[in-house]
Motif scaffolding. Structure first.
Motif, PDB file in Angstrom:
ATOM      1  N   ALA A 147       0.838  -1.208   0.000  1.00 47.95           N
ATOM      2  CA  ALA A 147       0.000   0.000   0.000  1.00 47.95           C
ATOM      3  C   ALA A 147       0.866   1.249   0.000  1.00 47.95           C
ATOM      4  O   ALA A 147       0.561   2.241  -0.677  1.00 47.95           O
ATOM      5  N   SER A 148       1.971   1.200   0.730  1.00 52.03           N
ATOM      6  CA  SER A 148       2.864   2.348   0.790  1.00 52.03           C
ATOM      7  C   SER A 148       3.540   2.581  -0.562  1.00 52.03           C
ATOM      8  O   SER A 148       3.639   3.724  -1.037  1.00 52.03           O
ATOM      9  N   ILE A 149       3.981   1.497  -1.203  1.00 57.75           N
ATOM     10  CA  ILE A 149       4.574   1.619  -2.551  1.00 57.75           C
ATOM     11  C   ILE A 149       3.566   2.254  -3.503  1.00 57.75           C
ATOM     12  O   ILE A 149       3.904   3.157  -4.289  1.00 57.75           O
ATOM     13  N   ALA A 150       2.308   1.818  -3.424  1.00 57.19           N
ATOM     14  CA  ALA A 150       1.265   2.348  -4.317  1.00 57.19           C
ATOM     15  C   ALA A 150       1.055   3.837  -4.072  1.00 57.19           C
ATOM     16  O   ALA A 150       0.890   4.626  -5.015  1.00 57.19           O
ATOM     17  N   PHE A 151       1.095   4.255  -2.794  1.00 54.40           N
ATOM     18  CA  PHE A 151       0.937   5.681  -2.483  1.00 54.40           C
ATOM     19  C   PHE A 151       2.037   6.505  -3.151  1.00 54.40           C
ATOM     20  O   PHE A 151       1.777   7.518  -3.809  1.00 54.40           O
ATOM     21  N   TYR A 152       3.300   6.090  -2.996  1.00 54.46           N
ATOM     22  CA  TYR A 152       4.402   6.884  -3.547  1.00 54.46           C
ATOM     23  C   TYR A 152       4.417   6.855  -5.077  1.00 54.46           C
ATOM     24  O   TYR A 152       4.847   7.819  -5.712  1.00 54.46           O
ATOM     25  N   GLY A 179       4.907   9.516  -8.443  1.00 56.19           N
ATOM     26  CA  GLY A 179       5.524   8.882  -9.608  1.00 56.19           C
ATOM     27  C   GLY A 179       6.825   8.160  -9.306  1.00 56.19           C
ATOM     28  O   GLY A 179       7.549   7.790 -10.229  1.00 56.19           O
ATOM     29  N   PHE A 180       7.163   7.945  -8.029  1.00 57.91           N
ATOM     30  CA  PHE A 180       8.388   7.216  -7.679  1.00 57.91           C
ATOM     31  C   PHE A 180       8.146   5.714  -7.845  1.00 57.91           C
ATOM     32  O   PHE A 180       7.087   5.202  -7.448  1.00 57.91           O
ATOM     33  N   VAL A 181       9.126   5.042  -8.393  1.00 58.81           N
ATOM     34  CA  VAL A 181       8.948   3.602  -8.623  1.00 58.81           C
ATOM     35  C   VAL A 181      10.014   2.813  -7.868  1.00 58.81           C
ATOM     36  O   VAL A 181      11.095   3.318  -7.558  1.00 58.81           O
ATOM     37  N   LEU A 218      12.976   3.254  -3.345  1.00 56.93           N
ATOM     38  CA  LEU A 218      12.427   4.066  -4.432  1.00 56.93           C
ATOM     39  C   LEU A 218      13.438   5.149  -4.744  1.00 56.93           C
ATOM     40  O   LEU A 218      13.712   6.025  -3.905  1.00 56.93           O
ATOM     41  N   ARG A 219      14.012   5.080  -5.932  1.00 62.45           N
ATOM     42  CA  ARG A 219      15.098   6.005  -6.273  1.00 62.45           C
ATOM     43  C   ARG A 219      14.551   7.395  -6.569  1.00 62.45           C
ATOM     44  O   ARG A 219      13.616   7.551  -7.361  1.00 62.45           O
ATOM     45  N   ILE A 220      15.162   8.405  -5.962  1.00 68.54           N
ATOM     46  CA  ILE A 220      14.746   9.786  -6.215  1.00 68.54           C
ATOM     47  C   ILE A 220      15.681  10.430  -7.234  1.00 68.54           C
ATOM     48  O   ILE A 220      15.260  11.082  -8.159  1.00 68.54           O
ATOM     49  N   LEU A 267      13.960   6.847  -1.144  1.00 73.65           N
ATOM     50  CA  LEU A 267      13.048   6.619  -0.031  1.00 73.65           C
ATOM     51  C   LEU A 267      13.124   5.130   0.255  1.00 73.65           C
ATOM     52  O   LEU A 267      13.107   4.320  -0.671  1.00 73.65           O
ATOM     53  N   GLN A 268      13.188   4.771   1.521  1.00 73.14           N
ATOM     54  CA  GLN A 268      13.237   3.352   1.896  1.00 73.14           C
ATOM     55  C   GLN A 268      11.983   3.046   2.713  1.00 73.14           C
ATOM     56  O   GLN A 268      11.803   3.592   3.801  1.00 73.14           O
TER      57      GLN A 268
END
Ligand code: MC0
Length: 154
Positions: free
Chosen positions: A29-34, A39-41, A58-60, A71-72
């Motif tokens: 759910a957190s991955i989906a939010f970001y 647009g972070f993948v 998630l690479r910025i 982001l970790q």
């Protein structure tokens, strides 16, 4: 020559913000939010049993010193882990910050000489093949702080 750090100059060898670690209860759910909000993948996912986490990076942006900024996202894998304890106490949110260095052992020694407790005697395995140590939050203004040496590039 004295090996004491020069208080007026850089001694820690820290070069960048490597990542901000965020505690969450549901990694997917957190991955989906970001992804949907910013647009972070996800560049990388792994389970670190020693630390008791399932995590996603998630690479910025990239940097020129062999590392990047991420982001970790951290979901606990067991109830006695640091992240599970943090969630019980604080709920979801920022868990730690991490600074990058080219030599984590030397940076930890430099910071330790300043009176900050280094929680790991030897660097441990971190995400993406990195080497990591943690610093005690009570010695860092209430912020759990990690030092990270990125894996060697192939
Ligand atoms: C605990 N405290 C924190 C905190 N965790 N303060 C700020 N940020 C945090 N994340 C505070 C508590 O509120 C408490 O304050 C005091 O520290 C003691 O906490 P405790 O949980 O009761 O006690 P301990 O000593 O069992 O554990 C705290 C400690 C531990 C920081 C030493 O969580 C630890 O060793 N953490 C490092 C490892 C870790 O966090 N791994 C998960 C991420 P009061 O005022 O109530 O006394 S792994 C990771 O991130 C990896 C894989 C990677 O980056 O590659």
């Amino acid at each position: 020559m004295s090996s004491a750090p020069d208080p007026s100059g850089p001694f820690s060898g820290l070069t960048r913000l490597d990542h901000v670690g965020i505690a969450c209860r549901d990694l997917d759910a957190s991955i989906a939010f970001y992804r949907t909000t910013y647009g972070f993948v996800v560049e990388h996912e792994e389970v670190n049993e020693e630390q008791g986490v399932r995590e996603a990076m998630l690479r910025i942006n990239g940097t020129d010193d062999g590392g990047a900024t991420y982001l970790q996202l951290l979901e606990p894998t067991r109830p006695d882990s640091p992240v599970a304890k943090f969630l019980d106490r604080n709920g979801e949110g920022v868990h730690h910050i991490a600074f990058g260095t080219g030599d984590v052992a030397a940076s930890a020694a430099g910071v330790g000489e300043r009176g900050v407790r280094v929680l790991d005697k030897e660097p441990r395995h971190g995400t993406l093949g990195s080497s990591i140590v943690f610093l005690h939050p009570k010695d860092c203004g209430g912020v759990l702080t990690e030092l990270v040496q990125a894996a060697e590039r192939p």
